[in-house]
Design a protein around this motif. Sequence first.
Motif, PDB file in Angstrom:
ATOM      1  N   GLU A 220      39.608 -44.735 -31.956  1.00  0.00           N
ATOM      2  CA  GLU A 220      38.588 -45.338 -31.082  1.00  0.00           C
ATOM      3  C   GLU A 220      38.733 -44.876 -29.631  1.00  0.00           C
ATOM      4  N   ILE A 223      37.118 -41.479 -29.400  1.00  0.00           N
ATOM      5  CA  ILE A 223      35.655 -41.622 -29.403  1.00  0.00           C
ATOM      6  C   ILE A 223      35.178 -42.018 -27.998  1.00  0.00           C
ATOM      7  N   ALA A 224      35.869 -42.989 -27.397  1.00  0.00           N
ATOM      8  CA  ALA A 224      35.503 -43.440 -26.046  1.00  0.00           C
ATOM      9  C   ALA A 224      35.691 -42.321 -25.030  1.00  0.00           C
ATOM     10  N   ALA A 227      32.788 -40.030 -25.010  1.00  0.00           N
ATOM     11  CA  ALA A 227      31.587 -40.645 -24.434  1.00  0.00           C
ATOM     12  C   ALA A 227      31.702 -40.813 -22.917  1.00  0.00           C
ATOM     13  N   THR A 264      35.989 -51.553 -26.532  1.00  0.00           N
ATOM     14  CA  THR A 264      36.031 -50.721 -25.320  1.00  0.00           C
ATOM     15  C   THR A 264      36.404 -51.554 -24.083  1.00  0.00           C
ATOM     16  N   TYR A 270      28.651 -47.315 -25.216  1.00  0.00           N
ATOM     17  CA  TYR A 270      27.757 -46.683 -26.185  1.00  0.00           C
ATOM     18  C   TYR A 270      26.364 -47.315 -26.191  1.00  0.00           C
ATOM     19  N   GLU A 272      24.751 -47.933 -28.823  1.00  0.00           N
ATOM     20  CA  GLU A 272      24.735 -48.918 -29.903  1.00  0.00           C
ATOM     21  C   GLU A 272      25.194 -50.288 -29.407  1.00  0.00           C
ATOM     22  N   GLN A 273      26.179 -50.310 -28.508  1.00  0.00           N
ATOM     23  CA  GLN A 273      26.656 -51.593 -27.962  1.00  0.00           C
ATOM     24  C   GLN A 273      25.546 -52.276 -27.170  1.00  0.00           C
ATOM     25  N   LYS A 342      27.220 -43.453 -29.989  1.00  0.00           N
ATOM     26  CA  LYS A 342      28.568 -43.553 -30.559  1.00  0.00           C
ATOM     27  C   LYS A 342      28.728 -42.703 -31.822  1.00  0.00           C
ATOM     28  N   SER A 343      27.692 -42.630 -32.640  1.00  0.00           N
ATOM     29  CA  SER A 343      27.823 -41.861 -33.882  1.00  0.00           C
ATOM     30  C   SER A 343      28.084 -40.385 -33.573  1.00  0.00           C
ATOM     31  N   SER A 345      29.529 -39.242 -30.766  1.00  0.00           N
ATOM     32  CA  SER A 345      30.879 -39.184 -30.202  1.00  0.00           C
ATOM     33  C   SER A 345      31.938 -39.309 -31.298  1.00  0.00           C
ATOM     34  N   THR A 346      31.653 -40.118 -32.319  1.00  0.00           N
ATOM     35  CA  THR A 346      32.587 -40.288 -33.430  1.00  0.00           C
ATOM     36  C   THR A 346      32.727 -39.000 -34.230  1.00  0.00           C
TER      37      THR A 346
END
Length: 396
Positions: A220, A223-224, A227, A264, A270, A272-273, A342-343, A345-346
């Motif tokens: 995670e 991923i952050a 982003a 986060t 993101y 999505e958040q 996020k997807s 970045s993942t």
Amino acid sequence: KYGYVAQIVTFGRLKAKQAIKDVARVTGLMPAEGQRLANLVPSELNITIDQALAKDPDFRGEYEGDATVRGVVDTARALEEHARHAGIHAAGVVVATEPLDNIVPLCRTSGSDDVVTQWDGPTCERVGLLKMDFLGLRTLSTIEMARALITDGLPDEAIWHAVGRTPNDGGAHPLDLDRLRYEDPRVLALFSRADTSGIFQFESGGMRNLLSDMKPDRLEDLIAANALFRPGPMDLIPEYCQRKHGRQQVPTVHEIVDRYTSETYGIMVYQEQVMQIVHGLGDIPLRRAYALIKAISKKKEKVINAERPKFIEGAKSKGLDQKKANDLFDLILKFAGYGFNKSHSTGYAIIAYQTAYLKTYFPAHYMAAVLTFESGAKKIEDWAPYLEDCRRTLFP
């Protein structure tokens, strides 16, 4: 394979600095003078000439005190946001069920037979065409070559031994990268010490500094990092790192907000958040929440202002008072403006982890693959640092 397909044109548009340099050149000023005037514009993303004149007294002084400069700046102001040149979208294509020249004007690119639309992506979408992004990554070929080198060069027993396991331990084969578990302490340690030469998306000096501060210990975090490492969100990196390491308290906003931002440390990283918060707290349907994010990024005030009262009413019904709901919506406007998907970045973080896994357990094979691809694509000064990394890590 997909029927009728064309790549999409993009138009490079004149921003403040470029407009001033272009106008200075065609009005006969020396290149150094055009560059000097352009340098007076503050280095802010998407700043306009009017904003620069309001913010920078030196720039305003030149404009008011010199008729030639005023002429250049006024002409540049009139040209701002006009298309300067055409290019090809990095990954975007349009797909149709009938010949595209029935729907959109087409052209061929200079020097090749590639067919390109003469309308940009948003215009193609408005007339009903399906736009898809297909991103080709050389890193995927590097990974496949590394796997082939390992398979050809090592017996299966040695491959298992390299990762400290045996077939009897169960689990996926060490080279089945799609079934990795993303919690290997040795792989994460590579990121924490910023030993990321040859690691997808994590090679730059700025990204290495981020890794040194963040000390990622889970997927995670990677991923952050992907982003956050962009203009705008970069300002949040120190806050993320301080909160991750317990040097700064994570603020409490509302149970719904806290739930969606816990991963986060209370920061909306993101898209999505933001969508989940707008939907969960403001009772705005997800489809409209997505439209709101797009409207925020494109500064469509009409859409934003239409959704604000709906969000505030929904938040009030969940126990937030009007002022806090208003403040939260303002915060959402700030974050959604540069929130990252996020997807996406993942996906990038997983590829980065796979390259780090190969470098951790099969460094010679992986770096051989990196050098094979990089040396064919770049100048020697660009790939020579990989040789230095090999000398340092493989032949200390």
